[in-house]
Design a protein around this motif. Sequence first.
Motif, PDB file in Angstrom:
ATOM      1  N   LEU A 156       0.876  -1.359   0.039  1.00  0.00           N
ATOM      2  CA  LEU A 156       0.038  -0.048   0.038  1.00  0.00           C
ATOM      3  C   LEU A 156       0.943   1.183   0.128  1.00  0.00           C
ATOM      4  O   LEU A 156       1.805   1.364   0.509  1.00  0.00           O
ATOM      5  CB  LEU A 156      -1.024   0.271   1.273  1.00  0.00           C
ATOM      6  CG  LEU A 156      -1.919   1.142   1.231  1.00  0.00           C
ATOM      7  CD1 LEU A 156      -3.001   1.029   0.037  1.00  0.00           C
ATOM      8  CD2 LEU A 156      -2.716   1.212   2.362  1.00  0.00           C
ATOM      9  N   TYR A 157       0.404   2.059  -0.874  1.00  0.00           N
ATOM     10  CA  TYR A 157       1.176   3.479  -0.753  1.00  0.00           C
ATOM     11  C   TYR A 157       0.311   4.340   0.426  1.00  0.00           C
ATOM     12  O   TYR A 157      -0.463   4.036   1.005  1.00  0.00           O
ATOM     13  CB  TYR A 157       0.771   4.246  -1.947  1.00  0.00           C
ATOM     14  CG  TYR A 157      -0.738   4.170  -2.632  1.00  0.00           C
ATOM     15  CD1 TYR A 157      -1.775   4.925  -2.078  1.00  0.00           C
ATOM     16  CD2 TYR A 157      -0.975   2.851  -3.415  1.00  0.00           C
ATOM     17  CE1 TYR A 157      -3.050   4.701  -2.605  1.00  0.00           C
ATOM     18  CE2 TYR A 157      -2.353   3.013  -3.821  1.00  0.00           C
ATOM     19  CZ  TYR A 157      -3.448   3.735  -3.380  1.00  0.00           C
ATOM     20  OH  TYR A 157      -4.776   3.544  -3.874  1.00  0.00           O
ATOM     21  N   THR A 188      -1.769   6.802   2.247  1.00  0.00           N
ATOM     22  CA  THR A 188      -3.280   7.249   1.975  1.00  0.00           C
ATOM     23  C   THR A 188      -3.898   8.342   2.673  1.00  0.00           C
ATOM     24  O   THR A 188      -5.310   8.381   2.644  1.00  0.00           O
ATOM     25  CB  THR A 188      -4.084   5.902   2.288  1.00  0.00           C
ATOM     26  OG1 THR A 188      -3.836   5.480   3.692  1.00  0.00           O
ATOM     27  CG2 THR A 188      -3.735   4.622   1.395  1.00  0.00           C
ATOM     28  N   LYS A 214       3.442   5.201  -5.883  1.00  0.00           N
ATOM     29  CA  LYS A 214       2.539   3.909  -6.719  1.00  0.00           C
ATOM     30  C   LYS A 214       3.531   3.378  -7.568  1.00  0.00           C
ATOM     31  O   LYS A 214       3.483   2.347  -7.931  1.00  0.00           O
ATOM     32  CB  LYS A 214       1.461   4.704  -7.309  1.00  0.00           C
ATOM     33  CG  LYS A 214       0.187   4.996  -6.334  1.00  0.00           C
ATOM     34  CD  LYS A 214      -0.876   5.618  -7.224  1.00  0.00           C
ATOM     35  CE  LYS A 214      -2.092   5.882  -6.190  1.00  0.00           C
ATOM     36  NZ  LYS A 214      -3.372   6.094  -6.847  1.00  0.00           N
ATOM     37  N   GLY A 228       5.491   0.857  -5.848  1.00  0.00           N
ATOM     38  CA  GLY A 228       4.690  -0.240  -5.551  1.00  0.00           C
ATOM     39  C   GLY A 228       4.527  -1.072  -7.099  1.00  0.00           C
ATOM     40  O   GLY A 228       4.378  -2.489  -6.721  1.00  0.00           O
ATOM     41  N   ALA A 229       4.469  -0.406  -8.108  1.00  0.00           N
ATOM     42  CA  ALA A 229       4.492  -1.069  -9.380  1.00  0.00           C
ATOM     43  C   ALA A 229       5.517  -1.983  -9.698  1.00  0.00           C
ATOM     44  O   ALA A 229       5.477  -2.986  -9.957  1.00  0.00           O
ATOM     45  CB  ALA A 229       4.238  -0.076 -10.490  1.00  0.00           C
ATOM     46  N   LYS A 288      -3.703  -5.802  -1.948  1.00  0.00           N
ATOM     47  CA  LYS A 288      -3.764  -4.302  -1.566  1.00  0.00           C
ATOM     48  C   LYS A 288      -4.117  -4.375  -0.182  1.00  0.00           C
ATOM     49  O   LYS A 288      -5.075  -5.177   0.298  1.00  0.00           O
ATOM     50  CB  LYS A 288      -4.635  -3.607  -2.394  1.00  0.00           C
ATOM     51  CG  LYS A 288      -4.648  -2.100  -1.933  1.00  0.00           C
ATOM     52  CD  LYS A 288      -5.672  -1.229  -2.822  1.00  0.00           C
ATOM     53  CE  LYS A 288      -5.401  -1.194  -4.136  1.00  0.00           C
ATOM     54  NZ  LYS A 288      -6.618  -0.238  -4.637  1.00  0.00           N
ATOM     55  N   ILE A 308       1.336   2.348 -13.065  1.00  0.00           N
ATOM     56  CA  ILE A 308       0.672   2.581 -11.978  1.00  0.00           C
ATOM     57  C   ILE A 308      -1.078   2.236 -12.121  1.00  0.00           C
ATOM     58  O   ILE A 308      -1.594   1.911 -10.887  1.00  0.00           O
ATOM     59  CB  ILE A 308       0.548   3.675 -11.110  1.00  0.00           C
ATOM     60  CG1 ILE A 308       0.014   5.010 -11.874  1.00  0.00           C
ATOM     61  CG2 ILE A 308       2.218   4.149 -11.039  1.00  0.00           C
ATOM     62  CD1 ILE A 308      -0.048   6.023 -11.139  1.00  0.00           C
ATOM     63  N   TRP A 360      -2.836  -0.445  -9.595  1.00  0.00           N
ATOM     64  CA  TRP A 360      -3.604   0.031  -8.656  1.00  0.00           C
ATOM     65  C   TRP A 360      -5.079  -0.054  -8.811  1.00  0.00           C
ATOM     66  O   TRP A 360      -5.985  -0.310  -7.572  1.00  0.00           O
ATOM     67  CB  TRP A 360      -2.959   1.189  -8.000  1.00  0.00           C
ATOM     68  CG  TRP A 360      -1.592   0.993  -7.433  1.00  0.00           C
ATOM     69  CD1 TRP A 360      -0.486   1.646  -7.949  1.00  0.00           C
ATOM     70  CD2 TRP A 360      -1.156   0.381  -6.174  1.00  0.00           C
ATOM     71  NE1 TRP A 360       0.808   1.156  -7.262  1.00  0.00           N
ATOM     72  CE2 TRP A 360       0.225   0.597  -6.068  1.00  0.00           C
ATOM     73  CE3 TRP A 360      -2.033  -0.211  -5.156  1.00  0.00           C
ATOM     74  CZ2 TRP A 360       0.882   0.063  -5.026  1.00  0.00           C
ATOM     75  CZ3 TRP A 360      -1.158  -0.816  -4.035  1.00  0.00           C
ATOM     76  CH2 TRP A 360       0.170  -0.582  -3.978  1.00  0.00           C
ATOM     77  N   ASP A 361      -5.605   0.342  -9.910  1.00  0.00           N
ATOM     78  CA  ASP A 361      -7.010   0.582 -10.016  1.00  0.00           C
ATOM     79  C   ASP A 361      -7.648  -0.804  -9.700  1.00  0.00           C
ATOM     80  O   ASP A 361      -8.966  -0.730  -9.633  1.00  0.00           O
ATOM     81  CB  ASP A 361      -7.037   1.194 -11.369  1.00  0.00           C
ATOM     82  CG  ASP A 361      -6.662   2.704 -11.353  1.00  0.00           C
ATOM     83  OD1 ASP A 361      -6.435   3.317 -10.468  1.00  0.00           O
ATOM     84  OD2 ASP A 361      -6.355   3.101 -12.614  1.00  0.00           O
ATOM     85  N   LEU A 392      -6.167  -3.591  -8.273  1.00  0.00           N
ATOM     86  CA  LEU A 392      -5.766  -4.552  -7.469  1.00  0.00           C
ATOM     87  C   LEU A 392      -6.420  -4.837  -6.327  1.00  0.00           C
ATOM     88  O   LEU A 392      -7.043  -3.797  -5.800  1.00  0.00           O
ATOM     89  CB  LEU A 392      -4.288  -4.212  -6.986  1.00  0.00           C
ATOM     90  CG  LEU A 392      -3.735  -5.088  -5.816  1.00  0.00           C
ATOM     91  CD1 LEU A 392      -3.416  -6.634  -6.521  1.00  0.00           C
ATOM     92  CD2 LEU A 392      -2.548  -4.226  -5.342  1.00  0.00           C
TER      93      LEU A 392
END
Length: 346
Positions: free
Chosen positions: A222-223, A225, A238, A241-242, A258, A331, A334-335, A337
């Motif tokens: 997780l990035y 938040t 992000k 994270g990728a 996530k 990235i 993330w949308d 995951l």
Amino acid sequence: MKRKLFTATIAGTIALSMAGIGPSAASAVGNGPGYGGNETINTSILTTYEEMVSFLKKQEDKQKHMELEVFGQSVKGRDLYLVKYLTNPNNPTILFLTQQHGNEALNTEGALEFIKHLGTGKMKGVLDGVNILIVPRLNPDGAAGDVNFPLDDYVASGSYNLTRYNANEVDLNRDHTARLQPETKAFHDNVLGVYDVDYMIDLHHQGSNSEREGELVSGSILYPTTPNVEADVLLKSKQLGAVIFNAIDSKGWGHLGKYNGGSAETISRNGIAVEYGIATLLFEMRGMADHNYEPYVLGQKSNGYLIKQTVTTMDAAVRAIADRSIENADISFWDTLAFQNGRLSE
């Protein structure tokens, strides 16, 4: 008889991880055995504080680019160590932080193995493009079970237990604003306040029964938040994270979800991103080395693969930063995951 050298402590575990890359071992992380009271959780296989210090000093003597710094002391007076590879002040810098929680031990084992890698030809040329900082154990008292409260109900056996908290029974990862504990105060004053850090990966462990899309995860990421994080810092977080997701989830033994994390800035992932403008990523590996709640503890047959996951994470991050490929990381994953969900204990 207790081993005297770090090599005997971790090398055998790493050998297991290297031997377990093939398809037959693909389930060892995500679907490896939980504790369930079915085995002995033995702390003697983990690297003690004394063994860690001995190893770090030997590596400093061997490695041309490595420098070891003591940046503070724990509640019980143990030195806190920072491993530094600072070859060019113009290069971006990544910081790896392990064992804020003393019972989350395998990331430290992986970090020590990665330090050894940095002194070999495996990492040739990488240090030309990136500076690396590593805090291999922020909570040495909790990792040694040397605390001011009882641990009688903890699962692990052997010579000592490991606990989440520091010696004062404080969660260090909730002390990044007040900084009332000597470990977090030293970390902010003498590491974050001194070095120009661009990226940070905060390595933790979570419970053993989380899943993504019906399969147990090997970990979650997780990035930051918090709504207060700057857009550029969030983007870089992000991207970091990728890089890690692509390095781990593509492996037969890796499966990431996530993380369901909060927005409080007392947590390092959030607070450090806001205060210092550092791109941060949380990585929660599956299972803990010890706990008073049995479902959080993972059977030790998965140790080797989880250590390999840490080494792979650190390796992928430094290489992507060194060659600047991180700046083009996609990235969009993330949308889609999925957040991990807790699987009911069987």
